[in-house]
Design an enzyme around this catalytic site. Structure first.
Site, PDB file in Angstrom:
ATOM      1  N   GLU A   1      33.408  25.967  38.162  1.00 50.87           N
ATOM      2  CA  GLU A   1      32.179  26.219  38.311  1.00 50.87           C
ATOM      3  C   GLU A   1      31.409  24.904  37.413  1.00 50.87           C
ATOM      4  O   GLU A   1      30.452  25.315  36.719  1.00 50.87           O
ATOM      5  CB  GLU A   1      31.726  27.867  37.639  1.00 50.87           C
ATOM      6  CG  GLU A   1      32.501  28.709  38.471  1.00 50.87           C
ATOM      7  CD  GLU A   1      31.731  30.164  38.234  1.00 50.87           C
ATOM      8  OE1 GLU A   1      31.053  30.184  37.355  1.00 50.87           O
ATOM      9  OE2 GLU A   1      31.913  31.172  39.114  1.00 50.87           O
TER      10      GLU A   1
ATOM     11  N   GLU B   1      36.221  33.622  44.430  1.00 47.87           N
ATOM     12  CA  GLU B   1      35.798  34.830  43.623  1.00 47.87           C
ATOM     13  C   GLU B   1      34.819  35.815  44.453  1.00 47.87           C
ATOM     14  O   GLU B   1      33.497  35.552  44.160  1.00 47.87           O
ATOM     15  CB  GLU B   1      35.066  34.630  42.360  1.00 47.87           C
ATOM     16  CG  GLU B   1      35.987  33.872  41.198  1.00 47.87           C
ATOM     17  CD  GLU B   1      35.439  33.467  39.968  1.00 47.87           C
ATOM     18  OE1 GLU B   1      34.342  34.309  39.622  1.00 47.87           O
ATOM     19  OE2 GLU B   1      35.917  32.939  39.096  1.00 47.87           O
TER      20      GLU B   1
END
Length: 801
Positions: free
Chosen positions: A178, A249
């Site tokens: 991320e 995710e």
């Protein structure tokens, strides 16, 4: 694309993954040259115990998963530079081999920055003291150490033949995590670092693809992926037509901090968003984060994160099935796999069926056809598709693997609902069971470390303790005894003492950790000692320039007198920590006293024997305040029962005690309590499923104005209520049973206007005394139709013992 070797063997009844030819194109990852739809689930090896791994993996496989995804935890594996630990819960190689033995693939998220609601995002704290270092940017000290650890892990995997190219289960690896969230903060150095990270990873020559999650500028050949709850609606998709759509995710719940309510994401919403991603985005890989969250043992979780991690996942903290989430997703996986040929090799046609009503239809030249009827409305809708009527529940997708028959609807749950129960088996309610040791509040003249300023906490403690004492002495000769003490803190909590007496406490929150403490204090004439215990509840886990983050006290005032630049003394940690009095050997280093109604900063000690059976065990700390708990020297985590949610209840009351931490007899339980706890009301509880509930309804003809139900309408077979107790438990009572139109669901229900009076008798005959039973949802099974023409529901609520 990498061309690798493939072999699959059968061993001990399990299909053992022995490698695959892993590549990708714009539709999916390709294994053995074949496109695949893969369902994966995150299980983090340090958040469970090795004895739990086989069961967790087996349940994941039974739930329809193809792969297990895990982070690699740098701080655990290299706690000091060049000193490595891969033992016990840190044995990543053993974990991956066990996944392989059960026939599943592995996605390895090396990072090495992982976030994961883990202290320092998984980076070891010693990086903080490397000269000139700046984390996660075009910084040579950081890049050198990051590459060194990445190479260490890759070589370990290669040495054990764990990559797919070597016959192992690892089909996909991740570098960074991320980074897009912070990339802009590093300006021109951000993209340089992204490209360097990708090149460094690919140069490891693992023989299989790499990915960067939530990184739209991931350079070729690294795949960019999505994280979130609604990737079909929020994600732009792959940054190249040659890359597949991967969802790294899919949050099954959300992380919970102390003082926060749990986030309850429904099984229906997860199934809807997952199906939508596969259908609309050509999604071919979906990973549930978490599939099993587990436990944040010790001091590892990030700031304000509770010990229980993603307990609302399909497998709860203790590894038990979270129903109906587990079963509903399992049914969805089965349905989607029946559509895989059409999805992966077919052409898509989108048909409009009405307002916010669509059919996504996939056809192959070989005749495969799969249809997905999407209702994006907030109400039930009837549609006609290819000449037949269908009822689409609100916000749902119906799956038709043959473009005719609905075999699954994302909003229709047929899996039983199960409820956890906690039963006390050991009560620690006797004064004679407990001994206590009280921490001494340090004074300035006892300090071994002094400074003419307020020291930053993390740089002082080096993360060896949550606690840092700040102490000073001040001469008081004024006529007024009452004064205002004000402390501005970057820390998470504070306990203030004047002359050894507590004068108040204060804490922040996960979203606003810093705070200001203010309280009136009373001075004595002469020398007065001010002792301030600054408390951290975990390290930060994300953000740019994390190495610059500050904690501890910022300013201290008595009225308008600024004491910040006065001479301060320091004590790192607690005496009990220094002496390890939570261990069997260390507990003999201090003199323990018989229990009394102790004040703050008190250690409590007792012993207990292992409860019988094999059920999961948890420590009920509902009567305590804030602190940490140890079993036989192993920390089961921080507790903070006094930090209530918006509803007035603790964020967490039960704390996981793995049976692998416990001996048959004489187990040492030690608590350190910062506030005012009452250990006489705590208990050791067993955890089991004692309530199961099934709820199914008719599939009734849709309300479509242009359609009249005729003999050509094919009813879907009516479902059955399936009830199943955990192992070694049987159904002992039927609390509620109704065939008709009961109102509500398994959470709250009542009889409706339509009810078969013999429902209870029929269900009891089918179920009582059995571990599992199945009741047909047919009118004939109950003798007669209590309300002809009305769609029926069967709802059964049972108890297991």
């Amino acid at each position: 694309m990498m061309i690798l070797l493939v072999a699959v063997v059968v061993c001990g009844g399990n299909v053992v993954v022995e490698g695959a030819n892993v590549s990708y194109d714009g539709r999916s990852l390709m294994i053995d040259g074949q496109r695949r739809i893969l369902f994966s689930g995150s299980i983090h090896y340090p958040r469970s115990t090795p004895d739990m791994w086989p069961s967790l993996i087996a349940k994941a496989k039974q739930g329809g998963l193809d792969a297990i995804q895990t982070y690699v935890f740098w701080d655990l594996h290299e706690p000091q530079p060049g000193q490595y630990d891969f033992n016990g819960r840190n044995d990543i190689v053993s974990f991956i081999k066990q996944v392989q033995q059960q026939g599943l693939y592995v996605t390895l998220r090396i990072g090495p920055f992982i976030e994961a609601e883990w202290g320092y995002g998984g980076l070891p704290f010693w990086l903080h003291d490397v000269p000139g270092i700046v984390f996660r940017t075009n910084n040579e000290p950081f890049k050198f150490l990051m590459q060194n650890f990445t190479t260490k892990i890759v070589n370990m995997m290669k040495d054990e033949n764990l990559f797919a190219s070597q016959g192992g289960p690892i089909i996909l690896s991740q570098i960074e995590n991320e980074y897009q969230n912070v990339e802009g903060s590093f300006h021109a150095d951000g993209p340089i670092y992204v490209n360097w990270s990708a090149q460094m990873a690919v140069a490891q020559n693992t023989g299989e693809p790499w990915m960067m999650c939530k990184q739209d500028d991931a350079p070729d050949p690294v795949i960019n992926t999505c994280n979130g709850m609604r990737c079909a609606e929020t994600w732009k998709g792959p940054n190249s037509p040659n890359k597949p759509s991967l969802w790294t995710e899919n949050w099954t719940s959300f992380v919970q901090g102390y003082g926060e309510d749990p986030y309850l994401r429904s099984a229906q919403d997860i199934a809807f968003q997952t199906t939508l991603f596969i259908v609309k985005m050509n999604g071919s890989y979906v990973n549930y984060y978490m599939y099993h969250g587990g436990t944040n043992f010790g001091r590892n979780p990030a700031s304000f994160i509770i010990t229980s991690y993603y307990d609302q996942a399909p497998l709860d903290e203790y590894g038990m099935l979270r129903q109906p989430k587990y079963g509903h997703l399992k049914d969805m996986h089965s349905a989607m796999k029946l559509c895989s040929q059409a999805l992966l090799y077919g052409d898509l046609t989108i048909e409009t069926l009405g307002q916010n009503l669509e059919a996504y239809v996939y056809n192959t030249n070989a005749g495969d056809c799969a249809a997905f009827l999407i209702n994006n409305n907030s109400r039930e809708s009837g549609v006609v598709f290819h000449g037949f009527p269908y009822t689409l529940p609100s916000k749902s997708i119906s799956i038709l693997p043959d473009c005719k028959t609905v075999i699954f609807n994302t909003a229709t749950v047929s899996t039983q609902v199960s409820t956890r129960s906690m039963e006390p088996v050991i009560k620690f309610d006797s004064l004679q069971q407990w001994e206590t040791f009280s921490e001494t509040v340090p004074q300035f003249d006892q300090a071994s470390l002094t400074s003419d300023t307020l020291l930053e906490q993390m740089n002082t403690t080096k993360d060896t303790s949550d606690y840092l004492w700040y102490s000073m002495s001040i001469q008081h000769d004024l006529s007024e005894d009452q004064h205002m003490l004000r402390v501005n803190s970057f820390g998470h909590a504070l306990h203030a003492y004047v002359n050894g007496v507590l004068v108040g406490s204060q804490h922040g929150t996960r979203k606003a950790p810093g705070f200001t403490f203010e309280n009136n204090i009373t001075f004595s004439t002469g020398i007065n000692n001010i002792s301030l215990l600054s408390v951290m509840v975990g390290l930060p886990d994300s953000g740019a320039y994390m190495e610059r983050r500050r904690s501890g006290l910022q300013e201290v005032f008595i009225e308008e007198l600024n004491l910040t630049s006065y001479s301060w003394g320091y004590q790192i940690g607690l005496l009990g920590e220094k002496l390890s009095i939570y261990t069997e050997d260390g507990s003999s280093n201090v003199s323990w006293n018989q229990y009394d109604n102790s004040g703050t900063l008190t250690w409590y000690k007792t012993t207990f024997d292992m409860p019988e059976g094999n059920e999961s065990i948890a420590l009920n700390l509902g009567s305590m305040g804030k602190g940490e708990a140890w079993i036989n020297g192993q920390s089961i985590g921080r507790y903070w029962v006094s930090f209530n949610t918006t509803g007035g209840s603790p964020s967490q009351t039960w704390y996981n005690v793995p049976r692998s931490f416990i001996k048959p007899t004489d187990n040492l339980l030690v608590l350190f309590e910062e506030e005012f706890g009452n250990p006489l009301k705590i208990s050791l509880d067993t955890i089991s499923i004692n309530r199961i509930c099934g709820h199914v309804s008719d599939v009734h003809p849709p309300k479509v104005d242009s359609w009249k139900v005729s003999d050509h309408y094919q009813w879907r077979p009516r479902p059955r209520v399936h009830l199943r107790c955990p192992q070694k438990r049987n159904i002992t009572s039927i609390v509620f049973a109704s065939h008709g139109d009961p109102s509500g669901d398994c959470n709250s229900y009542s009889l409706g206007e339509c009810h078969s009076s013999n429902t209870q008798q029929i269900v009891e005959k089918a179920c009582l005394g059995k571990r599992q039973c199945s009741i047909a949802h047919t009118t004939g099974n109950f003798g007669a139709d209590p309300c002809p023409g009305t769609p029926k529901t069967l709802l059964v609520d049972a108890r297991c013992e």
